[in-house]
Design a protein around this motif. Sequence first.
Motif, PDB file in Angstrom:
ATOM      1  N   ASP A 178      -9.898   4.433  -4.319  1.00 51.55           N
ATOM      2  CA  ASP A 178      -9.138   3.493  -3.501  1.00 51.55           C
ATOM      3  C   ASP A 178      -9.770   3.323  -2.136  1.00 51.55           C
ATOM      4  OD1 ASP A 178      -5.951   4.780  -4.739  1.00 51.55           O
ATOM      5  OD2 ASP A 178      -7.412   3.415  -5.637  1.00 51.55           O
ATOM      6  N   HIS A 190       0.843  -1.198   0.000  1.00 50.83           N
ATOM      7  CA  HIS A 190       0.000   0.000   0.000  1.00 50.83           C
ATOM      8  C   HIS A 190       0.873   1.240   0.000  1.00 50.83           C
ATOM      9  CE1 HIS A 190      -4.099  -1.747   1.497  1.00 50.83           C
ATOM     10  NE2 HIS A 190      -3.607  -2.383   0.452  1.00 50.83           N
ATOM     11  N   PHE A 228      -4.157   0.776  -1.406  1.00 52.22           N
ATOM     12  CA  PHE A 228      -3.366   0.425  -2.580  1.00 52.22           C
ATOM     13  C   PHE A 228      -3.646   1.471  -3.642  1.00 52.22           C
ATOM     14  CE2 PHE A 228      -0.952  -2.276  -5.263  1.00 52.22           C
ATOM     15  CZ  PHE A 228      -1.541  -2.251  -6.522  1.00 52.22           C
ATOM     16  N   TRP A 229      -2.594   2.103  -4.119  1.00 52.26           N
ATOM     17  CA  TRP A 229      -2.808   3.193  -5.058  1.00 52.26           C
ATOM     18  C   TRP A 229      -3.017   2.670  -6.468  1.00 52.26           C
ATOM     19  CZ3 TRP A 229       0.051   5.729  -9.091  1.00 52.26           C
ATOM     20  CH2 TRP A 229      -0.512   6.957  -9.463  1.00 52.26           C
ATOM     21  N   THR A 230      -4.163   3.016  -7.051  1.00 51.93           N
ATOM     22  CA  THR A 230      -4.454   2.613  -8.419  1.00 51.93           C
ATOM     23  C   THR A 230      -4.413   3.799  -9.365  1.00 51.93           C
ATOM     24  OG1 THR A 230      -6.819   2.979  -8.171  1.00 51.93           O
ATOM     25  CG2 THR A 230      -5.982   0.796  -7.557  1.00 51.93           C
TER      26      THR A 230
END
Lengths: 116, 116
Positions: free
Chosen positions: B103, B29, B96-98
Motif C-alpha cells: 500500500d 483510507h 488505502f488498505w488492500t
Amino acid sequence: AQSVTQPDIHITVSEGASLELRCNYSYGATPYLFWYVQSPGQGLQLLLKYFSGDTLVQGIKGFEAEFKRSQSSFNLRKPSVHWSDAAEYFCAVAEGVTGGGNKLTFGTGTQLKVEL
Amino acid sequence: EAGVAQSPRYKIIEKRQSVAFWCNPISGHATLYWYQQILGQGPKLLIQFQNNGVVDDSQLPKDRFSAERLKGVDSTLKIQPAKLEDSAVYLCASSFWTGANTDTQYFGPGTRLTVL
C-alpha cells in the motif's frame, strides 16, 4: 532490521544536467522501495515505487529509478534537471505489518540544489 | 481528490506544555500513520492505525506521547509534557488498505513544532 542509506547529504547540479541520487537498502526479503520528494514546508510527495517486475521504474516529473538486487540499490535518475527540482529527496523501504499496511523506513535524505 | 489534511501547520510552545495535532486522512483510507521528522533526518514512524485500532506503536514514547483515532477517520496526536527534543515536523500519512503490504502512503503537509 531494515535500513536505508543515502550516502549523499547534499548534491548540487546545474540546470539541464543529469542527476543520479543514490540509495542502498538492507532488507532480508523482497524489498518494496519508494522515492519521495519534499519541498520546503511541504509534506512528502511520492515520485515512484518498485514492488516487482521491470527493474526500471518510471515516475512523475520525468524521474526514473533502477532496482539492482545484486547491489542492494535503488538509485533515482533524471536526464535533465529543472530548477524546480530543488528539494529534498528520500528513499524508503517498506515491510509488511501484521494487520494491514506497511511500515516505511526512510533514509536521511539528499538535499538537491540546482544552479541556474 | 482531497489530500491528507493537518492542523495546525505551525506551533510554538514552551517545554513542559502540552500540544495536540490533528489529521484528516484521504477519504476511504483505513490506515493512518504518524511520523516524526527531526531536522536533518528522515521521517520516523511513531504510530500506525488500522481503522480505529493500533497496529504498531513500538516507537511511540508512551510516557509523553498519545494518539487516538476514535471513529476510524480523524486522528489526534498529543504530547504532554513537551521536551526540547520534541521539536520536529509531525507528518500524518494515510493509505488505502488492500490487505497487501504494498500500500502506498500519502502524506499531509505536516505540523512544525518548536519547543522553547
